[in-house]
Every structure is written in structure tokens, then in C-alpha cells.
Design a protein around this motif. Structure first.
Motif, mmCIF file in Angstrom:
data_model
loop_
_atom_site.group_PDB
_atom_site.id
_atom_site.type_symbol
_atom_site.label_atom_id
_atom_site.label_comp_id
_atom_site.label_asym_id
_atom_site.label_seq_id
_atom_site.Cartn_x
_atom_site.Cartn_y
_atom_site.Cartn_z
ATOM 1 N N GLU A 148 -7.737 12.943 2.386
ATOM 2 C CA GLU A 148 -7.901 13.363 3.777
ATOM 3 C C GLU A 148 -8.317 12.185 4.641
ATOM 4 O OE1 GLU A 148 -9.565 17.889 2.843
ATOM 5 O OE2 GLU A 148 -10.864 16.399 3.787
ATOM 6 N N ILE A 149 -8.324 11.014 4.071
ATOM 7 C CA ILE A 149 -8.923 9.874 4.766
ATOM 8 C C ILE A 149 -7.942 9.151 5.676
ATOM 9 C CG2 ILE A 149 -10.006 7.613 4.445
ATOM 10 C CD1 ILE A 149 -11.187 8.694 1.818
ATOM 11 N N ILE A 181 -6.636 6.973 10.753
ATOM 12 C CA ILE A 181 -7.800 7.186 9.886
ATOM 13 C C ILE A 181 -8.573 8.388 10.392
ATOM 14 C CG2 ILE A 181 -10.013 6.191 9.185
ATOM 15 C CD1 ILE A 181 -8.649 3.524 8.889
ATOM 16 N N ARG A 182 -8.675 9.383 9.562
ATOM 17 C CA ARG A 182 -9.315 10.659 9.916
ATOM 18 C C ARG A 182 -8.690 11.204 11.219
ATOM 19 N NH1 ARG A 182 -12.108 12.504 5.450
ATOM 20 N NH2 ARG A 182 -13.620 10.967 4.691
ATOM 21 N N GLY A 183 -7.411 10.966 11.372
ATOM 22 C CA GLY A 183 -6.696 11.488 12.532
ATOM 23 C C GLY A 183 -6.595 10.525 13.703
ATOM 24 N N PRO A 195 -4.136 5.383 -0.915
ATOM 25 C CA PRO A 195 -4.277 5.450 -2.372
ATOM 26 C C PRO A 195 -3.154 4.780 -3.150
ATOM 27 C CG PRO A 195 -4.191 7.670 -1.402
ATOM 28 C CD PRO A 195 -3.868 6.717 -0.322
ATOM 29 N N GLN A 196 -2.120 4.289 -2.451
ATOM 30 C CA GLN A 196 -1.091 3.556 -3.175
ATOM 31 C C GLN A 196 -1.491 2.098 -3.380
ATOM 32 O OE1 GLN A 196 1.234 4.990 -4.707
ATOM 33 N NE2 GLN A 196 2.779 5.900 -3.400
ATOM 34 N N LEU A 209 2.288 4.954 -8.016
ATOM 35 C CA LEU A 209 3.579 5.624 -7.865
ATOM 36 C C LEU A 209 4.627 4.649 -7.338
ATOM 37 C CD1 LEU A 209 2.393 8.919 -6.071
ATOM 38 C CD2 LEU A 209 2.993 8.657 -8.480
ATOM 39 N N PRO A 210 5.888 4.886 -7.677
ATOM 40 C CA PRO A 210 6.935 4.047 -7.100
ATOM 41 C C PRO A 210 7.121 4.368 -5.618
ATOM 42 C CG PRO A 210 7.909 5.842 -8.346
ATOM 43 C CD PRO A 210 6.436 5.925 -8.576
ATOM 44 N N ARG A 211 7.810 3.492 -4.951
ATOM 45 C CA ARG A 211 7.974 3.596 -3.494
ATOM 46 C C ARG A 211 8.553 4.930 -3.050
ATOM 47 N NH1 ARG A 211 9.211 -0.866 0.772
ATOM 48 N NH2 ARG A 211 7.682 -1.939 -0.479
ATOM 49 N N GLU A 212 9.387 5.512 -3.892
ATOM 50 C CA GLU A 212 10.080 6.740 -3.515
ATOM 51 C C GLU A 212 9.146 7.941 -3.354
ATOM 52 O OE1 GLU A 212 10.623 4.837 -6.033
ATOM 53 O OE2 GLU A 212 12.750 4.406 -6.371
ATOM 54 N N ILE A 213 7.975 7.868 -3.950
ATOM 55 C CA ILE A 213 7.081 9.020 -3.940
ATOM 56 C C ILE A 213 5.818 8.695 -3.152
ATOM 57 C CG2 ILE A 213 5.778 10.657 -5.347
ATOM 58 C CD1 ILE A 213 7.717 10.247 -7.601
ATOM 59 N N PRO A 214 5.680 9.321 -2.003
ATOM 60 C CA PRO A 214 4.505 9.052 -1.179
ATOM 61 C C PRO A 214 3.299 9.844 -1.669
ATOM 62 C CG PRO A 214 5.843 10.711 -0.130
ATOM 63 C CD PRO A 214 6.569 10.337 -1.397
ATOM 64 N N TYR A 215 2.112 9.421 -1.274
ATOM 65 C CA TYR A 215 0.939 10.218 -1.590
ATOM 66 C C TYR A 215 0.821 11.328 -0.549
ATOM 67 C CZ TYR A 215 -1.584 7.856 2.207
ATOM 68 O OH TYR A 215 -1.973 7.383 3.438
ATOM 69 N N THR A 216 0.025 12.308 -0.849
ATOM 70 C CA THR A 216 -0.124 13.472 0.027
ATOM 71 C C THR A 216 -1.347 13.325 0.928
ATOM 72 O OG1 THR A 216 0.949 14.971 -1.553
ATOM 73 C CG2 THR A 216 -0.546 15.965 0.052
ATOM 74 N N TYR A 217 -1.115 13.541 2.195
ATOM 75 C CA TYR A 217 -2.218 13.495 3.152
ATOM 76 C C TYR A 217 -2.500 14.905 3.645
ATOM 77 C CZ TYR A 217 -4.829 12.630 7.466
ATOM 78 O OH TYR A 217 -5.781 12.643 8.465
ATOM 79 N N THR A 218 -3.764 15.341 3.527
ATOM 80 C CA THR A 218 -4.125 16.699 3.955
ATOM 81 C C THR A 218 -5.282 16.672 4.936
ATOM 82 O OG1 THR A 218 -5.671 16.885 2.090
ATOM 83 C CG2 THR A 218 -3.437 17.714 1.733
ATOM 84 N N GLY A 219 -5.454 15.538 5.595
ATOM 85 C CA GLY A 219 -6.595 15.429 6.489
ATOM 86 C C GLY A 219 -6.282 15.864 7.900
#
Lengths: 277, 277, 277, 277
Positions: free
Chosen positions: A20-21, A31-33, B78-79, D255-265
């Protein structure tokens, strides 16, 4: 676990790294929106620390108090293991990041943990006393149950720690302004009072005790008290590493060549001939 | 080496740990000569960093520019290996300091070194051009001699890095105020211009390039450019470590359970019976 | 980069973590193709190291020579920074793995790198001399071009390093048995001879020089010479960490309390009132 | 503390670094009393580990059992955080020692601590049952008091861990030969039996459980169980680091470039104008 489709697996990989960062897309960072270009030049470093850790920006008073707590923790000289380790590391050929890492690693329970443990003490007294409880009495009761060494209090090196009074003055000022409640300033003072009981010499609050007051007043969890201490002490670690690098030296151990270490082990003996099963 | 007296050996031991940074006596701490109680509440964290590294306090303008350069470097998600490593570490049971150490350690030549290398590039152009030299021409000549990847320029992830323009605006404002000379802002722009030559697509400056401009304008050595980056990135490392800790997870590897790693080694085979000399 | 299907992305994630070393499935583990249950009890630790690094099992003679090179490198006392750092770390509250990490980190270019650099020297002489070349002359020529400190030779602490002769005897025995060719034993001796030229005192081979002979004879790349040294020295690091832990001590710095560090910085001074732009 | 003379201070400095492990004088090295030249070629690496940790040489049977326990612990693939961290680290520019350090650091309570915790379990059952006690009953009682996850038992990845049976066979053989008593083999089996009670599926012993049996039989303290595991796992860490280095890659994230991390903020939002006290 039922078999997942490829699409579900890709999502699982993304969600494996979930935060969420910070949100990053080509050309955009938030960053935090908050878009990074709005933060630059408008937000200071202490405010940035707060935003990253807490998710929201602090008030000006909160940021000032945090910054004041971080300033005096940056260094305590080359006798501190973290500083000595950093200095030795750079003479082994490590770059700054490596020397800093070996040093930061040792800011653990005993060397750097006192602030966190003192926060846990304050929070315990806070919970036990409750809203209207007698803080000195509660402090006394909690201390009775605990080990002899009270984190945050005592004079391992300084009879009176010169960092406490000016920091307490800042806390009191922040209380007067309504930035913080004053609850933990009171608890800190209660512990100091409780520690006077039955002793000829008082056991004064030290730097860990007052930064613990500040971090509790600001609402940080105890473990983050240690984390923020690590950010501060990293400054001293960097400075000493840099100084040692310019001083030179190769493979620097703890003692100069003139002073050997002491060996108290086995006298010289021959290797045994045969060793049975 | 002639034999030393005991008194000389004691002095050698003291001098083995020699510093100009901090003076500590019971009840007294002075950093670069300033009593700690005077620094508390009167000096900010960026000023403290400057004082510890440089030995003197910065002007307000210098401190603001340093702080502005430190703010956007705190995180890139986080990447980034440093962030991923911190997150994995805490799921192995490490405390915050340990997770931060494993992460800080990898801010090395390739991941964190670009700023330092860019500063070296700028300083090289500065020396070679001399007082009245043509910066674009000198930049072009220096770039010719160097490797293809120019540190501080390029768009590994961002076509246009959103952090560059606001930081350059702050630099230009600092130049206008006389806080810095503008020499390295000019050099940075000269590199960007030189990189346009003979290309259809420009290669824009990125965050490493602009922070290198700032650190050079402020007179830091290239290695300290990396050191200060480490201080910044430690904030993101701490924040992500803390977030991962609260998310939970045990022994977190890079991929979720659903996705196995690829093995391309030897097929299964029996252990050979006898192995000759 | 054209868009990938989900299945392709899953494969990309698996391939992102690609290895030829170990194959793991529920109930099955194979290292370099050999089922783990066949390795257990039939393969020693040195053989395991060789298998993991090289992909094949060594002959018995090769394993013995590798093991012999690893044994004497385990320790060189608490004055070595790696050992001192480990001992200090554990007094800060770190567990064994953390203390070992801070210590292993500093086995870098200057403290632990001599073996690797010596191997590079030997390989250079080997290439330059070619099949029938005069090794002493080539060694002399190569040394002329290099820095004054020759890695692997010299007596920083030991006039004659007691570990060299027994290890050279083992190498000569392995040459006689046909386990190794003897090429690098000859090169090592050629360097020692070349270093005598024009000197009153010889500069004898030291532990780094003889382990470099062994690792070159066994066909390891120079960087793995350092890696294997790290495996050896980890034993001493662990032993000293464990000993310090049982001795006790809290927050152990490099000097005892009686001996202060030396401060040569600024005399005490007041904080300036106003700091201009 | 009364004032010390210079000679006393010099002695204090020497004693500050006191060890029984190694004695070093110019031209002489003795480990636990044995001259290093006698150890070279006559003592294997596992015996050296034992000597360094315990102060005496092991019997041949003890050394073989220790070595057998160290062999299978060297690796468990790139999904293990320690291995993944090492691989990522080297792509950031770290040398082998640095990548190994970041990785070794995370062999902590949760990732690497199970062996130590299992040894503590076995020792507890041993003390509680006493000389003639019913091991299964005692095991059952001890397990009742403890947390649900039993260290050393279970199938986080392997339904049956392929390393257990061959290691148990070696233990039983060592018991038959009188190398070890068999007490902890019995305790380990008692725990497995006790875990069957009231369950449809057994919870079998895993690699941590059997190495714990071995280390307890050999008389090591639980913490050294972790220390020795670190020595083993360092081999896999080195091998994977070296493999990754030769594969190449820069700044490798999880992760490889093709797979992004998830943002839930937080969604994007503007910076607030004014922030009150």
C-alpha cells in the motif's frame, strides 16, 4: 488447493508482492497516493519518514518532534560496536553500503533495543493504569515484576544524560501546543519517580527513555522505535565509515599491533596417533 | 619497531580509534564541537547529516537542497531487490535491523551505484572542460570514451522520470539565490544535449542524474553520493519491512507456491560406484 | 516487447528462477542429478562442495586436496576484523546467523581477497608463459607491471608461514600421484624465485599463495577461491561467536572501559545564531 | 573502579580479546593446542569444525555422523529466501562474500531455526523423562504444552522427506557401533509416535528433526545446531550465487518484467495545502 489457471497464477505472483506504500507506472510514481512531483520540495525528510511508515502526513508539530528525537541519536562514538564495526569493515575493502550493512545489523536487542523495550514498558504502564490510574503506583508495580535493568533509565556512561533535558523541554512545549497529549511524558516521569523509592541515588532517564517518551506520544509501535533509531544511527555509521576510509588503514582489527590478544587455551600438544570409534 | 612503554601502548590503543566527529565525556557530548544540547531542537536532520559528514553546518539553502534530493530516493517499490530482500528477510524471523541490513548491503555498484558513477562523470567533464570550456563538446568527448550505459541517463522504467523536473526547478532556484554555482546543472544539461546527437530518441536524465547534479553542486564526493542514497533508501526499506511484518507470511520466497522454479540441470542419475585417484 | 499470454508469463516467472543445481519435487530432491538419499553417507562435505560448485563429483585425490586447503583457513584469531566483528555482534544480542553475517560480509578485497588476486596472478603467468615458457622470467615480467604488494607472498605477521610447507608437501604428493598437473605449483615457486631477485631478504609464499596454488591446480576460477575461503573462515567465525556468547559481555566495543578513544576534532564551540542563505 | 596503571590497562586491552581457540605467534599457529602443520593433511574439515567448536578432536564415528548431517542441508532451491536473496544480491554488484552475508543473515528463527527448536524439544523430553521414563508418554505431555507447529516434524513441502530415512539408518548404525547412545534417536521416534495419536495422517519427521537427533546424539547445544546448519547452507548459498553471476542479470527483483506487483493503497490524491499544528 485446486489447480489454478494461468491467469490466476499470474495474479497470485503479483499479489505475492502486495503493498500500500507506493504505486509505480511508467512516468508516474505516487507514495501513499501523493504524486512524487508534488512531494518534492514541499515535504521534508522527517515528514517523508512519517508518510512512508504511517500512510498519512504528520502535522508540523509532529514532524518537528520526530526530527528532534532523530537528531541526537545519530552517534555515540567509535566505542559503540556499530560504529567500530563500520570502521573496521571499510578497511577490509567494503564499499560504504557494505560497511553500513554490517554495522546496522548489530543494532539489535541489546545495542539499540533499549528504546523499543522502554516503549513497551510505557505502553504496559499506560494500559495497566487506565484513564485515571495513579501512574507512579502503577509504574512501581510494573517495575517490581520486571528484571533489574530498566530500559531507558540508568547511567551506563553518563551520570546525567545531556540529551534528556532539552528533549523533555521540547516534549513539554509540544504538550502545551496540543501537538501531543502528554500522557507518556507523565508516564516517563512516573517511572523516574518510582525508581527513586528506597534508593540513595536516583536512576535518571537516559536518551532511550526520552526518545521512547517521544515515540509513544507520537503513536509509534515499539518496534518502529527501533526502526527509527536505525535510521538515525545510520548517519553516524556513514560518517565514521567515511572518516575511516579517508584515514586509510588496511584490515583494521580492534587493537593496534603493539597489543596482542590473550590466549588462555590448551598448551601446545601433539596430534594423537589413532582415534578410536 | 622499537619496544613501546606501557603508557605508549595505551596511547596507541586510544589513537587506534581516532575521530574528529564526536567528543564524549560523562555528562557531555559534542558533535563537531557543538554541544548536543544546543543542537537538539535547533538543527534539523538534513543539517545533522551535513554536519556529521562535512564538519560544519550547512546554510539553510544548502540544507533544503540536500533534503529535497533525499526525499524522492526513499523507495521504488517491491521489485527493487533491496526492498524485496527486506520483505523476505522479516518473514524469516529477523528483527527490523537485520532485515534492513540484508537490504542495505545490496545497494551496491549496480543497484544504487549509478548516482556515484554519474557524479564521477560530471566531475570528469568539469575538470576536462576547465573554467571556460565548451561543456557540450567536452561532454561529448568524455562520453565517447566511456561505456554505452551512461549512469544517470536513460529510461530503464520511466520514459520521462517524474522526479527530474521538480528537482531541476529547485536547483535552478538555488542557483538564482546564490546557494550553488550552477556549474553542475549546466554540465548535466550538457550531457543530455550531447546524448541527443545522432539519435532519433533523446536519452533523458533520470533520478540518479539529477541527484548527482545536486550532490556535485553541494560539493560532495561521489562515494558520499551513494552513502546519502543509502540513508534515503533505508526509509523505504524500513517501511516495506514493517508492512510485510504486519501482513504476516513465513519464509517468503520470490514466487508463490503455485509457480515452481525452473530446473534445467542434469537428469536423474545414479551415484558412481568407484571414483579413481 | 509484445504482450505475453498468461501461460507465457507464468513460464517467464518460473524461468526467472532457473538453476541447474538442484531439482526438488514432493518427496524427491536431486543435486546435480544425484538423488539426495544416495549422496547421504556416501559423499563427504568437501565432495559436496565440489559437486555443488562444479556440477560433477571430484576424484578422491581432488577432494582430499580441497579439504586440506580448507582446513588451515578456518581462523586467524580475534585480531582479524571478521572475527572481532562476529564477537562484538553477538554481545549486541544477535543470534549466531546474524553475527556470522556481519562478519562474513567483510571478507572482501583486502581481508580475504588476497587468495583470489593471487590466483589471477598465477593464471596470468600461466597464459603469458604458454606451454613451454620460462616461468621465472614470465613471473618476473608480470610482477614488474604490477603493484608493489604481491598477493600471496610476504610476511605481514609470519616471517615464515607455518601453513605453507605442509600444504606444498601435499601438492607435490598429489602431483606425483597424477591428481593434479603441477603447473601452478611450478608457477608459485617461480614467483617466489622471481621475488628473490635483487633482494637481501626473500619474500616467502604465505597461506594465500599456497591455497591459490591448490585452487588453480584444481581448476577453480579466482572468485571461487574467495568463495571457498569464506566457507572455511565461517567455521572460525562461528567458533569465536559461540565462545564470546558463553563468555558473556554486553555491547562490547573494541577497547575496554579503561581506554578511551582519541578525539582530535573541533574544540567546543557555540552554535552560530543565524545561518545565511 | 580504582585507577589502573598503564601496564594494567594494556593487560585489560589484551584480556578484552581473550580466547581459548587459537594461539598465534610469528611463525606459529596452534588451534586448541595442536600446531597447524600437524593438523594439515591429517584432519578433515568436519573434524576441524568439531575441534574449533568443542575444543577436542572427535572420534572417527562422530566426525562421520556430523559430516553426514551437514551434507543434505546444503541447499533447498531458489525458492528458499536465503538462496533467492543471494542470487538477487550478486546482480546488484556485490562480490561473493557480500551476497553470502545478506543470505546467511536470514537463516534466523523461522528459516533455519527449526533444527535448533527441535533440539530444545528433544532435550526437554530427555530431562523430563529422566533415566527410565516413558519417552512416548513424556513426548505426548511436552507436546501438549507447546504450540501447534512442532519443529522438526511435518511436511511443509515433502509428504515424506527423502533425507530422513538414510540419515536415520546412519544413526542406527552409529548406535550399534557405540559411537552414540541412541537416546535421542529414541526420543525422536517417540515424538513421531506421540504425534500419531488421534490423527488419521501421521506427521513424519523431516530434515530438521533428524539433524536435531544427530546433533543431540553428538552432544551439541541447540544454538550450535543452527550454527552448523549455517555452515552447511553457506555451500548452497555460494553455489547459487556463483551460478547467478555466470547467468548474468542486472538488479534482479523477485518477478520478471512482465509481472507487476500489486498496489492496494490510497488512490491518487493531491498534497494538502496547509497542515495545522
Amino acid at each position: 488447493m485446486t489447480a489454478k489457471t494461468s491467469a490466476e497464477k499470474v495474479q497470485a505472483a503479483s499479489d505475492w508482492w502486495l503493498t500500500e506504500i507506493i504505486d509505480i507506472h511508467p512516468g508516474e510514481i505516487a507514495i501513499r497516493g501523493y504524486p512524487i512531483q508534488e512531494l518534492i520540495g514541499n515535504v521534508g525528510f522527517a515528514e517523508m519518514i512519517w508518510l512512508m511508515l504511517r500512510g498519512e502526513l504528520p502535522t508540523r508539530g509532529q514532524a518537528e518532534l520526530l526530527e528532534a528525537a532523530m537528531v541526537p541519536a545519530v552517534d555515540h562514538g567509535p566505542q559503540a560496536p556499530s560504529i567500530a564495526i563500520a570502521r573496521m569493515s571499510v578497511t577490509c575493502g567494503l564499499p560504504l553500503n557494505g560497511a553500513m550493512a554490517s554495522a546496522v545489523n548489530v543494532l539489535d536487542d541489546i545495542h539499540g533495543g533499549a528504546g523499543q523495550q522502554c516503549m513497551e514498558l510505557y505502553y504496559e504502564i499506560d494500559r495497566e493504569a487506565g484513564a485515571g490510574g495513579d501512574l507512579v503506583a502503577t509504574a512501581g508495580a510494573v517495575l517490581q515484576r520486571r528484571a533489574k535493568i530498566v530500559p531507558g533509565f540508568g547511567h551506563r556512561f553518563h551520570p546525567i544524560d545531556p540529551r534528556v533535558e532539552p528533549l523533555f523541554a521540547l516534549v513539554d512545549r509540544a504538550v502545551a501546543r496540543g501537538t501531543v497529549s502528554g500522557r507518556f511524558a507523565a508516564i516517563g516521569r512516573a517511572v523516574e519517580t518510582a525508581l527513586k523509592a528506597g534508593r540513595s541515588r536516583p536512576i535518571p532517564m537516559n536518551i532511550d527513555g526520552i526518545t521512547a517518551v517521544i515515540f509513544c506520544e507520537l503513536g509509534f509501535e515499539p518496534e518502529l522505535g527501533r526502526g527509527i533509531f536505525v535510521l538515525s544511527r545510520s548517519v553516524g555509521i556513514l560518517a565514521h565509515t567515511w572518516e575511516q576510509k579517508r584515514q586509510g588503514g588496511r584490515i583494521k582489527g580492534p587493537l593496534p599491533r603493539e597489543i596482542p590478544y590473550t590466549y588462555t587455551g590448551q598448551a601446545k600438544r601433539p596430534l594423537p596417533r589413532r582415534r578410536e570409534e
